[in-house]
Design an enzyme around this catalytic site. Structure first.
Site, PDB file in Angstrom:
ATOM      1  N   CYS A   1      -6.426   4.177  -1.440  1.00 20.59           N
ATOM      2  CA  CYS A   1      -5.914   3.617  -2.683  1.00 20.59           C
ATOM      3  C   CYS A   1      -5.883   4.678  -3.783  1.00 20.59           C
ATOM      4  O   CYS A   1      -5.098   5.611  -3.708  1.00 20.59           O
ATOM      5  CB  CYS A   1      -6.742   2.392  -3.079  1.00 20.59           C
ATOM      6  SG  CYS A   1      -5.909   1.298  -4.253  1.00 20.59           S
TER       7      CYS A   1
ATOM      8  N   HIS B   1      -7.224  -1.169   2.052  1.00 21.43           N
ATOM      9  CA  HIS B   1      -8.678  -1.323   2.025  1.00 21.43           C
ATOM     10  C   HIS B   1      -9.142  -2.172   3.210  1.00 21.43           C
ATOM     11  O   HIS B   1      -8.389  -2.969   3.759  1.00 21.43           O
ATOM     12  CB  HIS B   1      -9.123  -2.045   0.750  1.00 21.43           C
ATOM     13  CG  HIS B   1      -8.999  -1.237  -0.493  1.00 21.43           C
ATOM     14  ND1 HIS B   1      -9.883  -0.240  -0.824  1.00 21.43           N
ATOM     15  CD2 HIS B   1      -8.112  -1.307  -1.517  1.00 21.43           C
ATOM     16  CE1 HIS B   1      -9.548   0.270  -2.006  1.00 21.43           C
ATOM     17  NE2 HIS B   1      -8.463  -0.348  -2.430  1.00 21.43           N
TER      18      HIS B   1
END
Length: 488
Positions: free
Chosen positions: A329, A425
């Protein structure tokens, strides 16, 4: 309606884990249980089944209840972006950015939404277990409070106060809380629990009695230290650490100032052949097999922070030595050539030069991606997880994607194959993918089934609490809640 609120004498007294254990204990008794936290402050968020985000602790509590997550389990989530300000999430969606002073003015307007969410949760449950935030002893913040006594007063909720004996001074913690509360707030507290006791519990019998005598509150038990708590998802990034053993694979994770969604590392810390080393500010990145750049709530801000620590130099030295790097991310964005935030979504508008280790560029956009996804990696291993980010990334290295997610390429890999990044994630919770990934680093195959491990630990925690707390007595206190909403 039966509901019970747990507040602490301070932060990190074990409220989240205790509520998770009680959720599982009452669920095991056949009750329909739901967790609730009016206000949470955390950058460790979970994507919910209804497409929003809540604190990761409430996601664990939902798992303990054996139900999917909902934005109404944690209606107000504060995600710190700077030292003085945070993003305000209301019922799963971004509401605004507010400084601490501005938020003090905003809080009373949020109570209506918090109560609405609580009533939705309560309507589907036999029992609601509510977690406070911080401490009710912070009486300087009492006006407009929605996290502790302000919420308990609004809903007429009975409260149990939790003290942490492991940090010392627990008698003063509990008695001192009673001393500073108003008489009306103190009347909402129906008893206390002493948490994290190490050793012979009977040695504290006199202290337990002293607290009862000084407060007039009933003691519901002293909870011995639960040694398996480390197997549950960490509430704080500082907790993600494993003991060093010779021959282990070392994974270094620089602790960014706004590190976010660090649940990525929970499955890794349970692997017997892996040592996760959380690198504190001021320390160099150690010699490691892999460095992971984690997610962050402020990509450009943490990129500057990373450079202040000299970690950019360490990363390039690590790569020259043949080491591998994974960006997740915000960490993925940092590895690129540039990060452009023309609208100032994460801070002041501007363009930041990235680390230049991947041929990609990122532009921040107002739309936030919040979704659960599944797919496969470039070797065909199944993978699942979630996306929770702003920004759009493109560039030549995306021609070598790390994943294929629902038919689309995701992420990027450097030409030498040792630098990877993606927005996804939760990838290491997938047992097959995690094993294949660690095997590429040279780790032996393990038989850890992460989801099963967490679920079994919740059952052990529930059994632990059954032995030391009179759960029937707590349930009787929960029955004192009438669910009436005070005049707002």
């Amino acid at each position: 309606m039966r509901a019970l609120m747990f507040q602490g004498t301070g932060s990190n007294v074990g409220k989240s884990v205790l509520v998770a254990g009680l959720c599982r204990a009452y669920a095991n008794r056949g009750l329909t249980v739901r967790p609730f936290k009016p206000q949470n402050m955390s950058n460790n968020a979970a994507v919910t089944g209804d497409g929003g985000e809540i604190g990761r602790a409430q996601a664990l509590q939902a798992l303990a209840c054996r139900v999917d997550t909902s934005v109404h389990m944690n209606p107000v989530l504060l995600k710190p972006e700077t030292e003085k300000g945070a993003q305000v999430i209301l019922q799963g969606k971004r509401l605004t950015h507010a400084t601490a002073r501005d938020y003090a003015k905003l809080k009373p307007t949020l109570l209506k939404g918090v109560i609405e969410s609580f009533q939705r949760i309560a309507a589907e449950a036999d029992l609601v277990l509510v977690e406070g935030a911080g401490s009710p002893a912070e009486v300087n913040l009492r006006a407009g409070d929605i996290a502790n006594m302000g919420f308990a007063e609004a809903i007429h909720l009975p409260v149990i106060l939790i003290g942490d004996i492991d940090r010392g001074g627990v008698i003063a913690q509990v008695v001192g809380t009673k001393a500073v509360l108003s008489s009306s707030d103190a009347a909402l507290i129906k008893g206390f629990l002493i948490n994290k006791f190490r050793g012979d519990v009977s040695l504290f019998d006199n202290g337990f009695t002293l607290i009862e005598e000084h407060t007039g509150w009933k003691g519901f038990g002293t909870i011995p230290w639960f040694s398996d708590a480390h197997k549950l998802p960490a509430e704080d990034a500082w907790e993600i650490r494993s003991d060093h053993q010779p021959g282990q694979i070392v994974i270094a994770v620089p602790l960014l100032s706004r590190i976010a969604n660090f649940d990525d590392f929970d499955p890794l810390k349970l692997e017997p052949a892996v040592r996760v080393e959380m690198v504190r500010p001021g320390q160099p990145i150690p010699v490691a097999d892999l460095v992971i750049l984690a997610g962050t709530k402020s990509t450009r801000g943490d990129l500057a922070f990373l450079r202040q620590q000299g970690w950019d130099v360490d990363l390039k030295a690590h790569h020259r030595r043949g080491g591998r790097i994974l960006g997740i991310c915000g960490g993925y964005q940092m590895l690129g050539r540039s990060i452009d935030d023309p609208e100032g979504i994460e801070g002041s508008p501007g363009l930041s030069e990235g680390l230049g280790m991947l041929e990609i560029d990122t532009i921040m956009r107002p739309k936030k991606h919040l979704t659960r996804v599944s797919g496969s990696d470039h070797s065909g291993n199944s993978v699942s997880g979630y996306e929770i980010h702003i920004g759009e990334t493109d560039g030549p290295d995306r021609a070598r994607p790390l994943f294929t997610i629902e038919g689309r390429p995701e992420g990027a890999i450097s030409p030498d194959g040792r630098i990877e990044g993606a927005y996804l994630h939760g990838i290491f919770s997938e047992d097959g993918y995690r094993r294949a990934f660690l095997q590429r680093l040279g780790a032996p195959v393990s038989n850890i089934a992460y989801s099963t491990e967490v679920d079994q630990t919740l059952d052990l925690l529930a059994a632990h609490l059954e032995q030391v707390i009179d759960l029937d007595a707590l349930l009787a206190v929960a029955s004192m809640s009438d669910g009436r909403v005070a005049q707002l």
